[in-house]
Design a protein around this motif. Structure first.
Motif, PDB file in Angstrom:
ATOM      1  N   TYR A 182      24.847  59.847  18.853  1.00  0.00           N
ATOM      2  CA  TYR A 182      24.295  58.614  19.361  1.00  0.00           C
ATOM      3  C   TYR A 182      22.845  58.642  19.770  1.00  0.00           C
ATOM      4  CZ  TYR A 182      28.302  56.037  17.777  1.00  0.00           C
ATOM      5  OH  TYR A 182      29.314  55.581  16.883  1.00  0.00           O
ATOM      6  N   CYS A 183      22.079  58.079  19.438  1.00  0.00           N
ATOM      7  CA  CYS A 183      20.756  57.916  19.956  1.00  0.00           C
ATOM      8  C   CYS A 183      20.075  56.986  21.223  1.00  0.00           C
ATOM      9  CB  CYS A 183      19.668  57.363  18.959  1.00  0.00           C
ATOM     10  SG  CYS A 183      19.832  58.499  17.343  1.00  0.00           S
ATOM     11  N   SER A 184      19.484  57.796  21.896  1.00  0.00           N
ATOM     12  CA  SER A 184      18.652  56.785  22.845  1.00  0.00           C
ATOM     13  C   SER A 184      17.184  57.027  22.636  1.00  0.00           C
ATOM     14  CB  SER A 184      18.945  57.158  24.501  1.00  0.00           C
ATOM     15  OG  SER A 184      18.363  58.704  24.688  1.00  0.00           O
ATOM     16  N   ASP A 185      16.475  55.742  23.384  1.00  0.00           N
ATOM     17  CA  ASP A 185      15.048  55.710  22.901  1.00  0.00           C
ATOM     18  C   ASP A 185      14.562  55.119  24.100  1.00  0.00           C
ATOM     19  OD1 ASP A 185      12.712  55.148  21.544  1.00  0.00           O
ATOM     20  OD2 ASP A 185      13.421  53.645  20.252  1.00  0.00           O
ATOM     21  N   GLY A 227      21.827  69.008  27.371  1.00  0.00           N
ATOM     22  CA  GLY A 227      22.973  68.780  26.721  1.00  0.00           C
ATOM     23  C   GLY A 227      22.840  68.124  25.366  1.00  0.00           C
ATOM     24  N   SER A 228      21.735  67.436  24.944  1.00  0.00           N
ATOM     25  CA  SER A 228      21.487  66.613  23.769  1.00  0.00           C
ATOM     26  C   SER A 228      21.319  67.740  22.460  1.00  0.00           C
ATOM     27  CB  SER A 228      20.454  65.940  23.896  1.00  0.00           C
ATOM     28  OG  SER A 228      19.752  65.443  22.596  1.00  0.00           O
ATOM     29  N   SER A 229      21.724  67.208  21.537  1.00  0.00           N
ATOM     30  CA  SER A 229      21.747  68.070  20.237  1.00  0.00           C
ATOM     31  C   SER A 229      20.354  68.011  19.662  1.00  0.00           C
ATOM     32  CB  SER A 229      22.620  67.774  19.124  1.00  0.00           C
ATOM     33  OG  SER A 229      22.517  66.338  18.833  1.00  0.00           O
ATOM     34  N   GLY A 230      19.379  67.279  20.233  1.00  0.00           N
ATOM     35  CA  GLY A 230      18.131  67.174  19.873  1.00  0.00           C
ATOM     36  C   GLY A 230      17.427  65.891  20.108  1.00  0.00           C
ATOM     37  N   ALA A 231      16.164  65.753  19.882  1.00  0.00           N
ATOM     38  CA  ALA A 231      15.307  64.437  20.049  1.00  0.00           C
ATOM     39  C   ALA A 231      15.884  63.447  19.080  1.00  0.00           C
ATOM     40  CB  ALA A 231      13.746  64.773  20.035  1.00  0.00           C
ATOM     41  N   SER A 232      16.070  62.272  19.389  1.00  0.00           N
ATOM     42  CA  SER A 232      16.002  61.324  18.429  1.00  0.00           C
ATOM     43  C   SER A 232      15.251  60.943  17.378  1.00  0.00           C
ATOM     44  CB  SER A 232      17.196  59.982  18.776  1.00  0.00           C
ATOM     45  OG  SER A 232      16.682  59.776  20.087  1.00  0.00           O
ATOM     46  N   ILE A 285      26.262  56.001  24.557  1.00  0.00           N
ATOM     47  CA  ILE A 285      24.853  55.706  24.175  1.00  0.00           C
ATOM     48  C   ILE A 285      24.379  55.517  25.856  1.00  0.00           C
ATOM     49  CG2 ILE A 285      23.343  53.796  23.608  1.00  0.00           C
ATOM     50  CD1 ILE A 285      25.022  53.150  21.376  1.00  0.00           C
ATOM     51  N   ARG A 286      25.271  55.059  26.608  1.00  0.00           N
ATOM     52  CA  ARG A 286      24.981  55.031  28.047  1.00  0.00           C
ATOM     53  C   ARG A 286      24.552  56.454  28.832  1.00  0.00           C
ATOM     54  NH1 ARG A 286      25.810  50.961  31.577  1.00  0.00           N
ATOM     55  NH2 ARG A 286      27.376  49.746  30.195  1.00  0.00           N
ATOM     56  N   GLU A 287      25.580  57.503  27.977  1.00  0.00           N
ATOM     57  CA  GLU A 287      25.240  58.842  28.576  1.00  0.00           C
ATOM     58  C   GLU A 287      23.799  59.381  28.091  1.00  0.00           C
ATOM     59  OE1 GLU A 287      27.848  62.478  28.328  1.00  0.00           O
ATOM     60  OE2 GLU A 287      28.964  60.839  28.119  1.00  0.00           O
ATOM     61  N   ALA A 288      23.449  59.041  26.803  1.00  0.00           N
ATOM     62  CA  ALA A 288      22.279  59.595  26.231  1.00  0.00           C
ATOM     63  C   ALA A 288      21.149  58.672  26.876  1.00  0.00           C
ATOM     64  CB  ALA A 288      22.438  58.885  24.720  1.00  0.00           C
ATOM     65  N   ALA A 289      21.273  57.611  27.237  1.00  0.00           N
ATOM     66  CA  ALA A 289      20.278  56.919  27.743  1.00  0.00           C
ATOM     67  C   ALA A 289      19.894  57.388  29.276  1.00  0.00           C
ATOM     68  CB  ALA A 289      20.472  55.303  28.110  1.00  0.00           C
ATOM     69  N   GLU A 290      20.841  57.665  29.995  1.00  0.00           N
ATOM     70  CA  GLU A 290      20.630  58.424  31.313  1.00  0.00           C
ATOM     71  C   GLU A 290      20.153  59.597  31.049  1.00  0.00           C
ATOM     72  OE1 GLU A 290      21.241  57.229  34.337  1.00  0.00           O
ATOM     73  OE2 GLU A 290      20.602  59.000  35.063  1.00  0.00           O
ATOM     74  N   LEU A 291      20.569  60.517  30.086  1.00  0.00           N
ATOM     75  CA  LEU A 291      20.119  61.839  29.666  1.00  0.00           C
ATOM     76  C   LEU A 291      18.553  61.815  29.601  1.00  0.00           C
ATOM     77  CD1 LEU A 291      21.538  64.426  27.548  1.00  0.00           C
ATOM     78  CD2 LEU A 291      19.084  64.144  27.513  1.00  0.00           C
ATOM     79  N   ASP A 351       7.227  58.316  24.683  1.00  0.00           N
ATOM     80  CA  ASP A 351       8.212  57.845  23.999  1.00  0.00           C
ATOM     81  C   ASP A 351       9.283  58.727  23.416  1.00  0.00           C
ATOM     82  OD1 ASP A 351       9.797  56.050  22.515  1.00  0.00           O
ATOM     83  OD2 ASP A 351       8.264  55.115  21.262  1.00  0.00           O
ATOM     84  N   HIS A 352      10.644  58.831  24.041  1.00  0.00           N
ATOM     85  CA  HIS A 352      11.256  59.886  23.894  1.00  0.00           C
ATOM     86  C   HIS A 352      12.825  59.342  23.623  1.00  0.00           C
ATOM     87  CE1 HIS A 352      10.678  59.194  27.839  1.00  0.00           C
ATOM     88  NE2 HIS A 352      10.620  60.438  28.288  1.00  0.00           N
ATOM     89  N   GLY A 353      13.529  60.046  22.991  1.00  0.00           N
ATOM     90  CA  GLY A 353      15.036  59.739  22.924  1.00  0.00           C
ATOM     91  C   GLY A 353      15.727  61.032  22.618  1.00  0.00           C
ATOM     92  N   ALA A 354      17.107  60.989  22.874  1.00  0.00           N
ATOM     93  CA  ALA A 354      17.970  62.182  22.835  1.00  0.00           C
ATOM     94  C   ALA A 354      19.111  61.792  21.917  1.00  0.00           C
ATOM     95  CB  ALA A 354      18.305  62.533  24.228  1.00  0.00           C
ATOM     96  N   ILE A 355      19.857  62.640  21.349  1.00  0.00           N
ATOM     97  CA  ILE A 355      20.940  62.399  20.496  1.00  0.00           C
ATOM     98  C   ILE A 355      21.909  63.205  21.417  1.00  0.00           C
ATOM     99  CG2 ILE A 355      22.294  62.659  18.279  1.00  0.00           C
ATOM    100  CD1 ILE A 355      19.507  63.162  16.781  1.00  0.00           C
TER     101      ILE A 355
END
Ligand SMILES: [Mn+2]
Length: 369
Positions: A236-239, A191-196, A152-158, A228-232
């Motif tokens: 695991y998701c970020s937001d 490198g994310s599989s897509g937007a959360s 999740i930390r990586e997804a948040a940094e992404l 407002d955006h997030g990555a999987i």
């Protein structure tokens, strides 16, 4: 000899099923039927969109269909995979019917449809008594272990990096959809599989719509833009939300922005193990009330985050959930003023032994682009 799960799956769910089984006596159930795909993924590693996971003290069985034969074998360890030929519910019911004696089986009253429930009742027969699952899996999911936290930390940094990318290209004349497309492209390129969730880009008066969808509206100078955006990442998701000004912000906008940022800080400061979810909301809301802005803050302060972008707990008014170390939460107060626009600032944080630590790292200063 157990196979290693593929590198692309989430952390090993090895003892999660055991932790659920250890609750069977307090839940007063003999078995647990898991139907919600994120819960199935958490417990078994299986990431397909169709399946049921039946947990019994002596065995766990994943019922899915022939589209997922290879994937189910690849993603799960120590779980029987049953490829149903004539319907998943019929296969689940037949398995339950084959066991001896009367049995109490937990199922979700949130995720199972009325039609599915009726079919299960009819097919499994009278010896099975269906009971509500008390969100037991969702409650386990709320506390993250270190391997989950690092993803999740990586997804948040992404997503923080994607925001920095976006600030370099946003300019008047682009449409909201242009900006959203650039953001979602950058999410995948990083490198994310897509937007959360569907990326929100809302400009000008439309930024007062807390959950606006991007449109063909063009960005103009002196407007606010809510992103407002997030990555999987690996399941695991970020937001994260930031609000930027195109051109120099008015003194009124600066004042509003500072109030929202102060509210967010107050919310974060209220987070620690033992505090209540509602305390975080109360702390953020108090700051906005003192600034005379309470009526413009029209949603709750945040939510849990993990395999799903909204999960337990909810940081809402009066929520009595006790915060615990390892929970991942969003803190996202906002104000929405008709005609003028909206301002929201959202970070992802983890509850530590003594407080909250930010996972999203993009600047919270008001950017004037
Ligand atoms: Mn959020």
């Amino acid at each position: 000899m157990a196979r290693q799960p593929a590198a692309t799956t989430q952390p090993s769910p090895a003892n999660r099923i055991q932790r659920l089984i250890s609750q069977f006596s307090s839940l007063r159930v003999d078995a647990f039927l898991v139907s919600h795909p994120p819960n199935i993924r958490y417990l078994s590693g299986f990431s397909g969109s169709a399946g049921f996971l039946l947990i019994e003290p002596a065995r766990a069985t994943l019922f899915t269909d022939s589209r997922y034969t290879f994937q189910a074998r690849e993603e799960t360890v120590g779980i029987r995979v049953h490829i149903a030929k004539t319907g998943l519910l019929a296969a689940v019911a037949a398995a339950l019917k084959s066991r001896s004696g009367r049995r109490r089986v937990a199922c979700s009253d949130t995720h199972l449809t009325v039609a599915q429930k009726r079919a299960l009742e009819a097919l499994a027969g009278k010896r099975v008594r269906w009971v509500a699952d008390a969100n037991a899996v969702e409650k386990l999911r709320a506390i993250k272990v270190p391997s989950e936290l690092s993803i999740i930390r990586e997804a948040a940094e992404l997503i923080s990096q994607v925001f920095r990318d976006a600030t370099k290209l946003i300019r008047p004349g682009m449409s909201e959809l242009d900006v959203a497309a650039e953001i979602e492209y950058a999410i995948k390129r990083r490198g994310s599989s897509g937007a959360s969730f569907e990326t929100i880009v809302a400009s000008g008066a439309r930024s007062a719509w807390a959950h606006a969808r991007p449109t063909s509206k063009l960005l103009k100078r002196n407007e606010l833009v809510v992103l407002d955006h997030g990555a999987i990442l690996r399941g695991y998701c970020s937001d994260m939300t930031r609000t930027v000004s195109l051109g120099k912000a008015s003194s009124r906008v600066r004042k509003l922005y500072k109030a929202v940022l102060d509210a967010q800080q107050a919310g974060k400061a209220a987070i620690r193990p033992g505090a209540l979810a509602g305390d975080v909301d109360k702390a953020a809301r108090r700051v906005l009330r003192q600034a005379g802005l309470a009526r413009y803050f029209t949603h709750s302060t945040g939510h849990g985050l993990g395999i799903e972008v909204h999960e337990m707990p909810r940081l809402g008014k009066g929520d009595g959930t006790i915060l615990q170390e390892g929970m991942v939460l969003t803190v996202e107060p906002g104000v929405y003023i008709e005609g003028l626009g909206g301002i929201r600032i959202e970070d992802d944080v983890v509850v530590t032994a003594s407080g909250a630590q930010d996972l999203t790292t993009a600047t919270r200063d008001l950017l004037e682009l």
